[in-house]
Design an enzyme around this catalytic site. Sequence first.
Site, mmCIF file in Angstrom:
data_model
loop_
_atom_site.group_PDB
_atom_site.id
_atom_site.type_symbol
_atom_site.label_atom_id
_atom_site.label_comp_id
_atom_site.label_asym_id
_atom_site.label_seq_id
_atom_site.Cartn_x
_atom_site.Cartn_y
_atom_site.Cartn_z
ATOM 1 C CB SER A 170 15.517 29.818 -20.360
ATOM 2 O OG SER A 170 16.768 30.243 -19.866
ATOM 3 C CE LYS B 147 20.148 31.060 -19.055
ATOM 4 N NZ LYS B 147 21.106 30.650 -20.095
ATOM 5 C CG ASP C 234 22.496 27.549 -19.663
ATOM 6 O OD1 ASP C 234 23.737 27.370 -19.667
ATOM 7 O OD2 ASP C 234 21.888 28.116 -20.600
ATOM 8 C CD GLU D 91 21.943 25.269 -22.205
ATOM 9 O OE1 GLU D 91 20.834 24.935 -21.724
ATOM 10 O OE2 GLU D 91 22.062 26.158 -23.065
ATOM 11 C CG ASP E 73 24.102 27.472 -25.621
ATOM 12 O OD1 ASP E 73 24.356 27.861 -26.768
ATOM 13 O OD2 ASP E 73 23.373 28.152 -24.861
ATOM 14 C CE LYS F 117 20.922 29.316 -27.034
ATOM 15 N NZ LYS F 117 21.730 30.081 -26.059
ATOM 16 N N GLY G 190 17.061 29.238 -27.217
ATOM 17 C CA GLY G 190 16.514 30.550 -27.554
ATOM 18 C C GLY G 190 17.490 31.641 -27.174
#
Length: 377
Positions: A138, A166, A192, A217, A242, A266, A294
């Site tokens: 990530s 990201k 994400d 995401e 998420d 998660k 994570g």
Amino acid sequence: MLSVEQIVLREIRLPLVEPFQISSGTTTERRILLVEVIDRSGASAWGECVGGEMPNYSPETIDVAWLMIPEWIAPRVLGRKFGAARDVHAVLDYDFRGHNMSKAAIEMAMWALEAELRSMPLSKLLGGTREKIPTGISLGIQKDPAAIAAKALAAHKQGYRKIKVKIKPGKDVEYIRAVCEALGPEGHVMADANNAYTLADLPVMKALDELGLVMIEQPLAWDDVVQHAKLQRELRTPVCLDESITGVAQAQNMIELDSGRIVNIKAGRVGGFAESIAIHDLCQKHGVPVWCGGMLESGIGRAHNVALASLPNFSLPGDVSPSARYWTRDIVTPEWTMDSEGFVRVPLDKPGLGVTVDRARIEELCVRTESVTKKGV
Ligand code: OSB
Ligand code: MG
């Protein structure tokens, strides 16, 4: 039978090897709350609370967890006899709303303790079948498209099997396009957004949709499953949820509404392993793939994540990068490593977490500690 007599909280500070920027904030140093559960015989096991320094990912933070665990969570566990760690979740959830990350820290330590006492790897206790976990990275937001493309290419060459980037408004389409061009068709790129968009940004989402990403995401609000369904109808790219999936009920809603087609699990976000397994099983039944996310965990939280990611429906690479991606030195030995094919090995040769917790290192890094025992004992 599991029965815990003492719970020890410790806060350690671990600087990241590089700052990690998501749409809602930047982390340079992790403040990590470790919990140790100790039974009558002196056997102990570890858990890690994934609550952040700031309430920018979820309402929970490390400081809130430090209040909740001694005051509300430890008293439900201390001195109580559990047939199995699987039974802890219901006890922590009864008339007790939220605080999933605080509950999970203890619940997951109880699973580790059971694995330890039964001399079995945590992975096996959870129902894991995989011996190695395909691994993703990530990558935080960078200053320009060339910088993120260079980082992504380096990660791809290291063997990472999924590259998550990201994004935030203004740092999205051009950044992702640069990554896709650098990596080519075998790049396995995803974005994400950590809730940085609304449906008014549909043109941006449509532009991302053209890039052939593995998934997008959590583009919309952190607690939404309705607007995401409207978005998913407009996209070919699978939406992955998420933040919105805080338990099996939300996963059920996601599936019914088609608000996403992949779940990032998660364990901290959903209250621990029992709920993670329930989501895993529900998704498996509906043909929805899951993967293990994570939260910039230390080697202890990573051991929990690797064990969870060994379950069969974790069919996409997990954010279980090796220790060196985060820290100059981890708090477990051996440190977590990844092979050149992008796999992290599930430690099946040792019971419990499968790694040794470095107590001396934890003592060095520890800035506060609190021991909780049953009141009146
Ligand atoms: O959204 O997955 C996320 C880290 C902090 C908060 C939210 C997220 C993340 C990550 C880190 O993506 C993944 C990792 O631990 O490597
Ligand atoms: Mg995320």
